[in-house]
Scaffold this active site. Structure first.
Site, PDB file in Angstrom:
ATOM      1  N   GLY A   9       0.822  -1.211   0.000  1.00 32.89           N
ATOM      2  CA  GLY A   9       0.000   0.000   0.000  1.00 32.89           C
ATOM      3  C   GLY A   9       0.852   1.256   0.000  1.00 32.89           C
ATOM      4  NE  ARG A  13      -5.891   8.602   6.807  1.00 30.82           N
ATOM      5  CZ  ARG A  13      -6.418   7.720   7.640  1.00 30.82           C
ATOM      6  NH1 ARG A  13      -6.838   6.555   7.196  1.00 30.82           N
ATOM      7  NH2 ARG A  13      -6.505   7.994   8.927  1.00 30.82           N
ATOM      8  CD  GLN A  73      -1.182  -6.090  -4.260  1.00 31.33           C
ATOM      9  OE1 GLN A  73      -0.700  -5.450  -3.320  1.00 31.33           O
ATOM     10  NE2 GLN A  73      -2.461  -6.403  -4.319  1.00 31.33           N
ATOM     11  CG  ASN A 166     -10.051  -8.836   9.742  1.00 33.98           C
ATOM     12  OD1 ASN A 166      -9.245  -9.580  10.294  1.00 33.98           O
ATOM     13  ND2 ASN A 166      -9.997  -8.529   8.451  1.00 33.98           N
ATOM     14  CG  ASN A 224      -4.165   3.625   8.077  1.00 24.51           C
ATOM     15  OD1 ASN A 224      -3.699   2.917   7.180  1.00 24.51           O
ATOM     16  ND2 ASN A 224      -4.984   3.164   8.994  1.00 24.51           N
ATOM     17  CE1 TYR A 363      38.086  16.742  18.120  1.00 24.84           C
ATOM     18  CE2 TYR A 363      40.187  17.476  17.224  1.00 24.84           C
ATOM     19  CZ  TYR A 363      39.106  16.603  17.205  1.00 24.84           C
ATOM     20  OH  TYR A 363      39.059  15.597  16.277  1.00 24.84           O
ATOM     21  CB  ALA A 377      40.593  25.583  30.153  1.00 24.18           C
TER      22      ALA A 377
HETATM   23  C1  UD1 Z   1      -8.150  -4.482   5.901  1.00 21.58           C
HETATM   24  C2  UD1 Z   1      -9.209  -5.543   6.071  1.00 21.58           C
HETATM   25  C3  UD1 Z   1     -10.136  -5.131   7.207  1.00 21.58           C
HETATM   26  C4  UD1 Z   1      -9.349  -4.935   8.482  1.00 21.58           C
HETATM   27  C5  UD1 Z   1      -8.229  -3.922   8.235  1.00 21.58           C
HETATM   28  C6  UD1 Z   1      -7.344  -3.819   9.424  1.00 21.58           C
HETATM   29  C7  UD1 Z   1      -9.583  -6.442   3.857  1.00 21.58           C
HETATM   30  C8  UD1 Z   1     -10.417  -6.430   2.659  1.00 21.58           C
HETATM   31  N1  UD1 Z   1      -9.948  -5.642   4.847  1.00 21.58           N
HETATM   32  O1  UD1 Z   1      -8.763  -3.253   5.551  1.00 21.58           O
HETATM   33  O2  UD1 Z   1     -11.119  -6.147   7.411  1.00 21.58           O
HETATM   34  O3  UD1 Z   1     -10.192  -4.484   9.541  1.00 21.58           O
HETATM   35  O4  UD1 Z   1      -7.445  -4.332   7.113  1.00 21.58           O
HETATM   36  O5  UD1 Z   1      -6.433  -2.760   9.254  1.00 21.58           O
HETATM   37  O6  UD1 Z   1      -8.612  -7.171   3.931  1.00 21.58           O
HETATM   38  N2  UD1 Z   1      -2.285  -3.935   0.987  1.00 21.58           N
HETATM   39  C9  UD1 Z   1      -1.507  -4.422  -0.023  1.00 21.58           C
HETATM   40  N3  UD1 Z   1      -2.049  -4.506  -1.274  1.00 21.58           N
HETATM   41  C10 UD1 Z   1      -3.298  -4.125  -1.546  1.00 21.58           C
HETATM   42  C11 UD1 Z   1      -4.093  -3.607  -0.487  1.00 21.58           C
HETATM   43  C12 UD1 Z   1      -3.558  -3.539   0.772  1.00 21.58           C
HETATM   44  O7  UD1 Z   1      -0.356  -4.787   0.166  1.00 21.58           O
HETATM   45  O8  UD1 Z   1      -3.715  -4.239  -2.725  1.00 21.58           O
HETATM   46  C13 UD1 Z   1      -1.688  -3.850   2.322  1.00 21.58           C
HETATM   47  C14 UD1 Z   1      -1.558  -2.429   2.806  1.00 21.58           C
HETATM   48  O9  UD1 Z   1      -0.262  -1.913   2.502  1.00 21.58           O
HETATM   49  C15 UD1 Z   1      -1.733  -2.584   4.302  1.00 21.58           C
HETATM   50  C16 UD1 Z   1      -2.647  -3.784   4.419  1.00 21.58           C
HETATM   51  O10 UD1 Z   1      -2.572  -4.486   3.214  1.00 21.58           O
HETATM   52  O11 UD1 Z   1      -0.535  -2.888   4.946  1.00 21.58           O
HETATM   53  C17 UD1 Z   1      -4.076  -3.392   4.736  1.00 21.58           C
HETATM   54  O12 UD1 Z   1      -4.575  -2.551   3.729  1.00 21.58           O
HETATM   55  P1  UD1 Z   1      -5.548  -1.364   4.090  1.00 21.58           P
HETATM   56  O13 UD1 Z   1      -6.033  -0.772   2.817  1.00 21.58           O
HETATM   57  O14 UD1 Z   1      -4.947  -0.499   5.095  1.00 21.58           O
HETATM   58  O15 UD1 Z   1      -6.717  -2.127   4.835  1.00 21.58           O
HETATM   59  P2  UD1 Z   1      -8.194  -2.301   4.395  1.00 21.58           P
HETATM   60  O16 UD1 Z   1      -8.234  -3.025   3.094  1.00 21.58           O
HETATM   61  O17 UD1 Z   1      -8.854  -1.009   4.484  1.00 21.58           O
END
Ligand code: UD1
Ligand code: CA
Length: 454
Positions: A9, A13, A73, A166, A224, A363, A377
């Site tokens: 990700g 923010r 990814q 979760n 975040n 020094y 000194a």
């Molecule tokens: C996800 C969970 C949500 C949980 C939350 C906890 C899913 C669909 N949802 O939310 O249930 O409560 O985490 O924080 O899984 N990332 C990737 N590739 C992507 C998308 C995300 O590597 O395509 C990584 C992000 O960098 C991050 C993590 O996955 O480290 C979570 O992604 P983020 O978008 O913050 O979480 P949500 O999808 O909103």
């Protein structure tokens, strides 16, 4: 066990050019915290999913002592899609633990409990009750059993009222995980492949879905924004301070200490407010550290008093020494027992033996100083000619008068005295007074110009 760490990700923010997972908590990138915790579980496979800021993330991974496998990814189509990229690197016969690169403080004990709950054939989710669950996936239970997870954006009013969330961290059985990921759809509010959809698939397949809870809420706190990063840093520092207090260290204010590495303390150590410890710092029995001192990779002997406002880096300080206030010990400083280093004294790459003193404004660089030496000194070792560095040797029992320059390479023999103001360009013989100084004259008949009063 396999471990997959999601770190693709972008972390918009954070308002930063640095990829989110590389922002530090306690001086260490969040991703490194997660990797270190994962390593402590001795996984068979460890795979990091990267995307945004790929080069910087790969650079960090290349510096790991043990190799980490990686998968790119691109584009980022959701958490399920992210885990899919790791499949070729995973051992299908092993359960897979999924961690997040931006959730840095989960304890190994919590992850072990989750893995134990999963065993080899169950899906286990790390969940927690949260007063404000906004934005997170909710755990939907029927008759107490988890049946699915619904994301905030897809949830009904009633589902949004659920406080069990979760954390995102889960353990899934190896072969099944592959099968479920292959069947994921993206027909949801965000058009993403949700990892969380595997929960309903597990239920449909008759695979038991269980949960475990972390020891504390902050263990599953994700970052975040800079606000959340700062909050987590304070929680983490508070935990470190509590551990130090429990070990018997006196902290004048546990809310005003920062440990960014490993701080090892003996008995009866006292640390005043505003101190920062980086890397590996060892404080032996009875050490006191004055306010607003910074210690980096340093070893401080028993009974040493560090007065306020000192900066000590890659230095060894012998027992019963007194340092500061306002002293700077730079890399390569080795002080023997009972050495006194006073205000505005800078020491670099030098050994100073027992009972020697440099108490004011000096020094000392690239020098070997014996025992019972007094450095006056304003003494300066002139160690650098603009290209090369040279050593100064001051043998035992020397007395270096104030405002002396020692033009290295130069040796001051045992027991020698240098008169104040000396510029020493040649070796000074042992046991004698050496002085280089223009003779003092008094000009007879001289009168001071007089101002004419208006
Ligand atoms: C996800 C969970 C949500 C949980 C939350 C906890 C899913 C669909 N949802 O939310 O249930 O409560 O985490 O924080 O899984 N990332 C990737 N590739 C992507 C998308 C995300 O590597 O395509 C990584 C992000 O960098 C991050 C993590 O996955 O480290 C979570 O992604 P983020 O978008 O913050 O979480 P949500 O999808 O909103
Ligand atoms: Ca998302």
């Amino acid at each position: 066990m396999n471990v997959v760490i999601l770190a693709a990700g972008m972390g918009k923010r954070m308002q930063s050019a640095l990829p989110k997972v590389l922002h530090p908590v306690a001086g260490k990138p969040m991703l490194s915290h997660v990797i270190d915790t994962a390593r402590s579980l001795s996984p068979h496979q460890l795979c990091v999913i990267y995307g945004h800021g790929g080069a910087a993330v790969l650079d960090l991974l290349s510096k790991q002592t043990e190799p980490v496998s990686t998968a790119l990814q691109e584009p980022q189509l959701g958490t399920g899609h992210a885990v899919m990229q790791a499949l070729p690197a995973l051992d299908e016969d092993q359960p897979t633990l999924i961690l997040y690169g931006d959730v840095p403080l989960t304890s190994a004990a919590t992850l072990r409990a989750l893995a134990d709950a999963a065993g080899n054939d169950k899906l286990a989710i790390l969940t927690v009750e949260q007063d404000d669950p906004f934005g997170l996936g909710r755990i939907i239970r029927e008759e107490g059993r988890i049946v699915r997870i619904v994301e905030q954006k897809d949830a009904t009013e009633a589902e949004r009222a659920i406080k069990e969330i979760n954390s995102g961290i889960m353990v899934a059985p190896g072969g099944k995980l592959k099968q479920w990921l292959g069947a994921l759809q993206n027909n949801n509010a965000q058009g993403e492949y949700y990892l969380t959809d595997i929960v309903a698939m597990a239920v449909a397949d008759g695979v038991p879905v269980v949960s475990a809870q972390p020891g504390a809420q902050w263990e599953v706190a994700g970052v975040n924004s800079k606000v959340q990063l700062a909050q987590l840093e304070r929680i983490h520092q508070g935990n470190i301070a509590n551990r130090l207090l429990e070990q018997g260290v006196t902290l004048l204010d546990p809310a005003r200490i920062d440990v960014r590495g490993e701080l090892i303390c003996g008995r009866d150590v006292t640390i005043d407010v505003g101190c920062v410890f980086e890397g590996k710092v060892e404080l032996a029995d009875g050490v006191t550290v004055g306010a607003h001192s910074v210690l980096v990779n340093a070893s401080i002997g028993a009974g040493v008093a560090i007065k306020p406002f000192c900066h000590i880096e890659q230095a060894v300080v012998g027992a019963a020494s007194i340092i500061g206030p306002y002293a700077r010990l730079r890399p390569g400083t080795e002080l023997g027992q009972d050495v006194h280093v006073g205000n505005f004294v800078e020491i670099k790459n030098s050994q100073i033996a027992a009972h020697s003193k440099a108490n004011h404004l000096a020094y000392v660089g690239d020098a070997t100083v014996g025992s019972r030496v007094n450095i006056g000194a304003g003494t300066i070792t002139c160690n650098y000619d603009g290209v090369n560095k040279f050593r100064t040797v001051i043998e035992d029992d020397c007395f270096i008068g104030s405002d002396t320059q020692l033009i290295a390479p130069v040796t001051v023999g045992k027991g020698a005295t240098l008169g104040a103001g000396t510029t020493l360009a040649k070796d000074a013989p042992a046991g004698k007074l050496t002085v280089s100084r223009a003779r003092q004259v008094t000009v007879e008949g001289w009168t001071r110009p007089v101002k004419i009063k208006k």
